[in-house]
Design a protein around this motif. Structure first.
Motif, short mmCIF file in Angstrom:
data_model
loop_
_atom_site.label_atom_id
_atom_site.label_comp_id
_atom_site.label_asym_id
_atom_site.label_seq_id
_atom_site.Cartn_x
_atom_site.Cartn_y
_atom_site.Cartn_z
N CYS A 101 -19.11 -41.91 33.98
CA CYS A 101 -17.77 -42.25 34.44
C CYS A 101 -16.79 -42.33 33.28
CB CYS A 101 -17.80 -43.58 35.20
SG CYS A 101 -16.18 -44.21 35.67
N GLY A 102 -17.22 -42.99 32.20
CA GLY A 102 -16.36 -43.11 31.03
C GLY A 102 -16.02 -41.75 30.44
N THR A 103 -17.01 -40.87 30.38
CA THR A 103 -16.79 -39.53 29.85
C THR A 103 -15.81 -38.75 30.71
OG1 THR A 103 -19.03 -39.48 28.93
CG2 THR A 103 -17.92 -37.36 29.21
N LYS A 104 -16.01 -38.80 32.04
CA LYS A 104 -15.14 -38.05 32.93
C LYS A 104 -13.74 -38.64 32.98
CE LYS A 104 -18.74 -36.12 35.89
NZ LYS A 104 -19.25 -35.96 37.27
N LEU A 105 -13.66 -39.98 32.91
CA LEU A 105 -12.35 -40.62 32.90
C LEU A 105 -11.57 -40.23 31.65
CD1 LEU A 105 -10.37 -42.59 34.19
CD2 LEU A 105 -11.51 -44.45 32.97
N ALA A 106 -12.27 -40.19 30.52
CA ALA A 106 -11.63 -39.76 29.27
C ALA A 106 -11.11 -38.33 29.41
CB ALA A 106 -12.62 -39.86 28.11
N HIS A 107 -11.90 -37.47 30.06
CA HIS A 107 -11.49 -36.09 30.28
C HIS A 107 -10.26 -36.02 31.18
CE1 HIS A 107 -11.86 -31.76 30.86
NE2 HIS A 107 -11.79 -31.96 32.16
N GLU A 108 -10.27 -36.81 32.25
CA GLU A 108 -9.15 -36.81 33.19
C GLU A 108 -7.85 -37.24 32.52
OE1 GLU A 108 -8.76 -36.05 36.41
OE2 GLU A 108 -10.81 -35.39 36.78
N ILE A 109 -7.95 -38.18 31.58
CA ILE A 109 -6.75 -38.68 30.90
C ILE A 109 -6.38 -37.80 29.72
CG2 ILE A 109 -5.84 -40.62 29.55
CD1 ILE A 109 -7.36 -42.49 31.37
N ASN A 110 -7.38 -37.23 29.06
CA ASN A 110 -7.12 -36.44 27.86
C ASN A 110 -6.31 -35.17 28.16
OD1 ASN A 110 -7.62 -36.03 24.94
ND2 ASN A 110 -8.72 -34.22 25.64
N ASN A 111 -6.58 -34.53 29.30
CA ASN A 111 -5.87 -33.30 29.64
C ASN A 111 -4.36 -33.49 29.72
OD1 ASN A 111 -8.17 -31.72 29.64
ND2 ASN A 111 -8.45 -31.78 31.85
N PRO A 112 -3.87 -34.45 30.51
CA PRO A 112 -2.41 -34.65 30.54
C PRO A 112 -1.85 -35.15 29.21
CG PRO A 112 -3.53 -36.30 31.89
CD PRO A 112 -4.54 -35.28 31.54
N LEU A 113 -2.66 -35.91 28.45
CA LEU A 113 -2.18 -36.35 27.13
C LEU A 113 -1.96 -35.14 26.21
CD1 LEU A 113 -4.29 -39.55 26.35
CD2 LEU A 113 -1.84 -39.41 26.79
N CYS A 114 -2.84 -34.14 26.31
CA CYS A 114 -2.67 -32.93 25.50
C CYS A 114 -1.39 -32.19 25.88
CB CYS A 114 -3.87 -32.00 25.68
SG CYS A 114 -5.37 -32.60 24.87
N ILE A 115 -1.07 -32.20 27.18
CA ILE A 115 0.18 -31.57 27.63
C ILE A 115 1.38 -32.29 27.03
CG2 ILE A 115 1.62 -31.14 29.65
CD1 ILE A 115 -0.96 -30.73 31.26
N ILE A 116 1.33 -33.62 27.07
CA ILE A 116 2.44 -34.41 26.51
C ILE A 116 2.58 -34.16 25.02
CG2 ILE A 116 3.26 -36.76 26.07
CD1 ILE A 116 1.84 -37.58 28.69
N ARG A 117 1.47 -34.24 24.31
CA ARG A 117 1.51 -34.04 22.86
C ARG A 117 2.00 -32.64 22.50
NH1 ARG A 117 -0.46 -36.71 18.56
NH2 ARG A 117 -0.85 -35.51 16.66
#
Length: 243
Positions: free
Chosen positions: A29-45
């Motif tokens: 869950c932690g791994t997938k949650l990190a993935h779910e959040i990391n993708n939009p963060l990459c878009i923002i960055r």
């Protein structure tokens, strides 16, 4: 009469195995949650870097819109995670099963029932069966299960939803049955896995049944799922009756 077909039963699983699987599920869950959040963060960055290089050019509004969508995605992921996977810190109390099931149904009808045809049939042997636990968790667990029934039937079609409560020895049994598309046999081993979903990832995080199983397990209960493709699904929960 409970539906026959593909059947998943956790009633006889060793508790240590369940605890180990729950720990492993939390890691995944932690791994997938990190993935779910990391993708939009990459878009923002990425858009911030472009704005630093190019300044507010003709693409400024477009880039700003992309960042707003990414922020909305993060907010959605976090809020749904908190809503459906966090067991409340709540003292144990007497829970009236019929009242809790009714409350869950009303919640789903308010969210999903206004724009579609729903036929609900209640078969309650009694409205006076009680269990002991955290009522808020059980309401959420039932809500997740009923919500899945709504999702299993196209909005243009009639949803036949049957809710049952009966007593079996010293167990209160609760069944939620629908006439939906059913669960494919190849998906059955994964239905309780965190983040497992056959729906659009933007619409579902795949936490509903995982939360429900954890809640029922902590109340000392069991879950059975009976399903046949294109024939519907029946989910049966059995909880210890309050003495």
């Amino acid at each position: 009469t409970i539906m026959t077909g593909v059947h998943l039963d956790i009633s006889h699983v060793d508790l240590k195995i369940l605890e180990k699987n729950e720990f492993e599920g939390m890691r995944i869950c932690g791994t997938k949650l990190a993935h779910e959040i990391n993708n939009p963060l990459c878009i923002i960055r990425g858009n911030i870097e472009l704005l630093k290089q190019d300044g507010p050019d003709e693409n400024f509004d477009k880039r700003l819109h992309h960042m707003e969508q990414a922020v909305d995605r993060i907010v959605s992921v976090v809020s749904r995670m908190m809503e459906t996977s966090s067991l409340r810190v709540e003292s144990s109390q007497e829970i009236n099963i019929a009242s809790v099931l009714d409350q869950a149904l009303l919640s789903c009808m308010a969210k999903k029932g206004a724009t579609r045809q729903v036929l609900v049939e209640k078969k309650y042997e009694s409205r006076d069966y009680f269990v002991v636990g955290a009522s808020g968790d059980l309401v959420q667990a039932f809500t997740n299960i009923i919500f899945n029934a709504f999702e299993a039937v196209e909005e243009s079609e009639l949803l036949n939803l049957e809710l049952k409560i009966w007593l079996e020895n010293d167990l209160v049994c609760i069944a939620v049955e629908d006439n939906g598309r059913g669960i494919d046999a190849r998906h059955m081993p994964f239905v309780y896995d965190m983040f497992f979903t056959t729906k659009n990832p933007n619409e579902s995080l795949g936490l509903g049944l995982s939360f429900a199983r954890t809640c029922v397990y902590r109340l000392g209960g069991t879950i059975d799922i009976f399903s046949r493709p294109k024939k519907g699904t029946s989910l049966v929960i059995k909880l210890p009756l309050k003495n």
